[in-house]
Design an enzyme around this catalytic site. Structure first.
Site, PDB file in Angstrom:
ATOM      1  N   GLU A 250     -63.688   0.195  48.347  1.00 26.79           N
ATOM      2  CA  GLU A 250     -62.806  -0.261  49.427  1.00 26.79           C
ATOM      3  C   GLU A 250     -63.094   0.541  50.679  1.00 26.79           C
ATOM      4  O   GLU A 250     -63.926   1.472  50.681  1.00 26.79           O
ATOM      5  CB  GLU A 250     -61.330  -0.122  49.027  1.00 26.79           C
ATOM      6  CG  GLU A 250     -60.893   1.294  48.765  1.00 26.79           C
ATOM      7  CD  GLU A 250     -59.458   1.392  48.267  1.00 26.79           C
ATOM      8  OE1 GLU A 250     -58.811   2.416  48.560  1.00 26.79           O
ATOM      9  OE2 GLU A 250     -58.985   0.470  47.579  1.00 26.79           O
ATOM     10  N   HIS A 293     -53.595   2.876  50.481  1.00 25.76           N
ATOM     11  CA  HIS A 293     -54.053   4.104  49.842  1.00 25.76           C
ATOM     12  C   HIS A 293     -54.187   5.223  50.868  1.00 25.76           C
ATOM     13  O   HIS A 293     -54.579   4.990  52.010  1.00 25.76           O
ATOM     14  CB  HIS A 293     -55.410   3.897  49.180  1.00 25.76           C
ATOM     15  CG  HIS A 293     -55.349   3.083  47.936  1.00 25.76           C
ATOM     16  ND1 HIS A 293     -56.474   2.522  47.367  1.00 25.76           N
ATOM     17  CD2 HIS A 293     -54.329   2.730  47.138  1.00 25.76           C
ATOM     18  CE1 HIS A 293     -56.135   1.857  46.281  1.00 25.76           C
ATOM     19  NE2 HIS A 293     -54.837   1.967  46.126  1.00 25.76           N
TER      20      HIS A 293
END
Length: 682
Positions: A250, A293
């Protein structure tokens, strides 16, 4: 390039099964100073692995121990500081050291809050526990920097985490973490992932395809990972149980670029390489935003998700845009791969062991580091005031020719603080110097080789050298004292010396939220100037990012990685998303209700896409929450619900029979097409 090394003493005492024995036998004994790379074999867990729990008697640990024991994990007890006794029929030890002496655990699962995680890891390192798995989110960055400064000086303990679901051997029935067990099946595919929910989707897809998993390792969503993609790939290469590999990345950092370099080298030197598939979340992430995140942000000069995707694809990785495609894709690749000579090298001395893979710092595509949003990202004048307090000359002014840039941030490869020095605002790699240094022993004295190297890179004249050294020392003081994660200054040399003309300072929100530190910095935040919906979502533990443009589809997803991928995949199918929304790994009826309320406050939204993977929470419970929330809020916007995971059929049936304008699906593509058509029709 690292040299071959002997196994650390603690690893030699590791109880090993047959496959682990074959893995460890690849290492020769030579005279090299031991280091952290020597701990890679400790990742090869299995039925032999004896697991200890830190935070043993807590609610989450207790539930996890019960599940893991029933599944077959060999748990030898847990730690509760200063207490001896019994819990769940297993011994309670007063310290990790005592547990190590009496039970000889091979791994420790740390189930304590984020503010206590670093101390727990430190205790495990001191006791030389071979593998430590830290699952907690919101571990302060500076706590982890301190831990990594310890890890890099030893060769006994390997860290997985923090902020991870953990590591699991489906073959050996060994779970160290909180992965949803119904998704797993013994098999031959190894998985390494940053995102928890995306990894669950990946596992489920592999299981549905009849392949199953060998070993699944979580890299985690934090900036500083104890185990990264290259570490896991190196283990999978040498693992006879693993025939295919899946990598899930990611936005944030360069780990995927490093993985691409490793894969390119692996395919070059191996006659019949194991097939590798990949996915990168955050292709549509807006520049400068943190996407759920803690580590899902790009530092100056770091590549965006599209650059990572292309790098992996060029290296020979078969890329997909959604994790449900991994299963059938991997089955096709494995069926077309010759079964003979699966690990033979193109020449006799080409094969690399776990300790010998070189790390390459790649050239990356850059992005101007502008407008990064974080809850503790202070205003320019506040950053300049901090520099004034350190007696740095400051005069706010517009950018001009001759300005140079210095950034103090974290380096995700060296796992340490790092100075970036550049003559361009976009930190063009060819013009940017990267200078990592030790967190424990920074050596930023004006006479140090590091400081001289920074000055040489910036072509600093001799008369300005002391000013530059003072600036960097001041940045380090602010970074350390106030727990920064990115301090960037724009400076210029004038007749009066070095002068700072602009600054952009970001500080770690976890230091305040989980540990109660840095209240003074946290008070600088002005929520009235932020996006109201984002502030409202934060109150309920929801991460909401309002996307610019013509977005007509609202998204509601559990898990940051899955939320990023949902926006990516809908866009690829022709949709236009209005938001990114992560309810967190455990969606509840309350978070679903709050999420619907926030999404519907955006007048652009014409249809809502709910994409839930029921791993830690059952799909039928989620479906009930969706139905109740829809009724309580008197919603008029059509909703498409995709439920996969535990009890998915029951959840889908509840949605279908609710009598509400809810549309239930299990496959992503038909669900995506439906919500896109509904948004266009509205």
């Amino acid at each position: 390039m690292a040299r071959l090394c002997s196994l650390p003493a603690r690893a030699r005492n590791f109880p090993i099964n047959q496959s682990s024995s074959r893995l460890l036998s690849r290492f020769s004994t030579s005279s090299r100073r031991s280091n952290y790379a020597d701990t890679l074999p400790n990742l090869k867990i299995g039925k032999h692995t004896k697991v200890l729990f830190q935070g043993f008697t807590g609610r989450q640990a207790t539930a996890n121990v019960k599940e893991s024991l029933a599944w077959g994990t060999k748990i030898v007890g847990g730690v509760k500081p200063g207490v001896e006794g019994e819990h769940l029929g297993l011994p309670i030890f007063p310290s990790v050291r005592t547990a190590q002496e009496k039970a000889r655990p091979d791994a420790s699962a740390i189930y304590v809050p984020g503010n206590q995680t670093a101390q727990a890891i430190e205790e495990a390192i001191a006791a030389e526990i071979p593998l430590v798995v830290a699952v907690a989110e919101h571990v302060p960055i500076h706590d982890i920097l301190r831990i990594h400064s310890m890890l890099q000086t030893q060769s006994k303990t390997r860290l997985v985490g923090a902020n991870v679901p953990g590591i699991i051997s489906a073959i050996g029935k060994c779970r160290i973490g909180f992965q949803p067990l119904p998704c797993f099946a013994p098999g031959n595919v190894g998985i390494i992932a940053k995102s928890g929910t995306l990894s669950y989707e990946t596992v489920a897809s592999i299981t549905r395809a009849g392949l199953g998993q060998s070993l699944c390792i979580s890299m985690g969503g934090d900036s500083l990972a104890g185990t990264n993609f290259v570490d896991a790939l190196t283990v999978f290469e040498n693992d006879p149980d693993t025939e295919g590999i899946v990598l899930v990345g990611e936005i944030g950092g360069i780990a995927e670029i490093e993985a691409a370099d490793w894969i390119k080298d692996y395919r070059r030197r191996t006659t019949n390489p194991k097939p590798i598939m990949g996915l990168v979340g955050g292709l549509q992430a807006p520049p400068g935003r943190i996407m759920g995140h803690a580590g899902a942000w790009a530092a100056p000069g770091e590549p965006d998700a599209k650059t990572k995707y292309r790098a992996l694809e060029r290296a020979g990785t078969v890329m997909v845009n959604h994790p449900e495609k991994f299963g059938e894709g991997m089955k096709t690749l494995l069926n077309s791969r010759p079964r003979v000579g699966t690990t033979s090298a193109s020449s006799g001395n080409q094969k690399r062991g776990l300790h010998t893979m070189r790390r390459v710092t790649p050239k990356t595509t850059t992005r101007a580091p502008l407008k990064q949003t974080r809850s503790l990202y202070v205003k320019q004048f506040q950053a300049l005031d901090m520099l004034k307090e350190k007696s740095i000359a400051v005069r706010e002014a517009a950018p001009s020719e001759g300005d140079f840039f210095v950034t103090l941030t974290v380096d995700r490869t060296s796992l340490s603080p790092c100075i970036l020095a550049s003559s361009t605002a976009d930190f063009e790699p060819s013009l940017t110097g990267r200078f990592p240094f030790s967190y424990a022993n920074p050596d930023l004295d004006g006479r140090s080789s590091l400081m001289k190297a920074v000055a040489a890179h910036l072509h600093t004249p001799a008369e300005a050298y002391e000013n530059l050294a003072q600036l960097i020392q001041s940045l380090w003081q602010i970074f350390k004292e106030k727990e920064g994660y990115l301090l960037e200054v724009r400076a210029s040399l004038s007749t009066s010396g070095l002068e700072v003309r602009g600054a952009r300072f970001g500080f770690d929100d976890a230091a305040y939220k989980s540990s109660g530190r840095q209240e003074e910095v946290h008070k600088l935040r002005n929520k009235a100037e932020e996006v109201p919906e984002e502030v409202e979502a934060e109150k309920d533990g929801i991460v909401y990012v309002k996307l610019d443009g013509e977005g007509s589809i609202g998204t509601l997803v559990n898990g940051a990685g899955l939320a990023m991928n949902t926006v990516d995949a809908l866009t690829i199918h022709g949709g236009h998303c209005a938001n990114f929304l992560d309810t967190g790994g455990k969606a509840t009826s309350e978070t679903v209700k709050s999420s619907f309320r926030i999404i519907c406050s955006d007048p652009r939204v014409k249809a809502i896409f709910v994409n839930i993977f029921g791993g830690l929470t059952r799909c039928d419970m989620i479906a009930e929450g969706i139905i109740l929330a829809f009724r309580d809020l008197h919603m008029q916007v059509p909703v498409v619900v995709r439920l996969r995971g535990t009890n998915e059929e029951a959840g889908q049936k509840m949605i279908a029979e609710s009598g509400l304008p809810l549309h239930a699906f299990d496959g992503f593509e038909p669900a995506a097409k439906k919500v896109i058509s509904l948004a266009k029709e509205a």
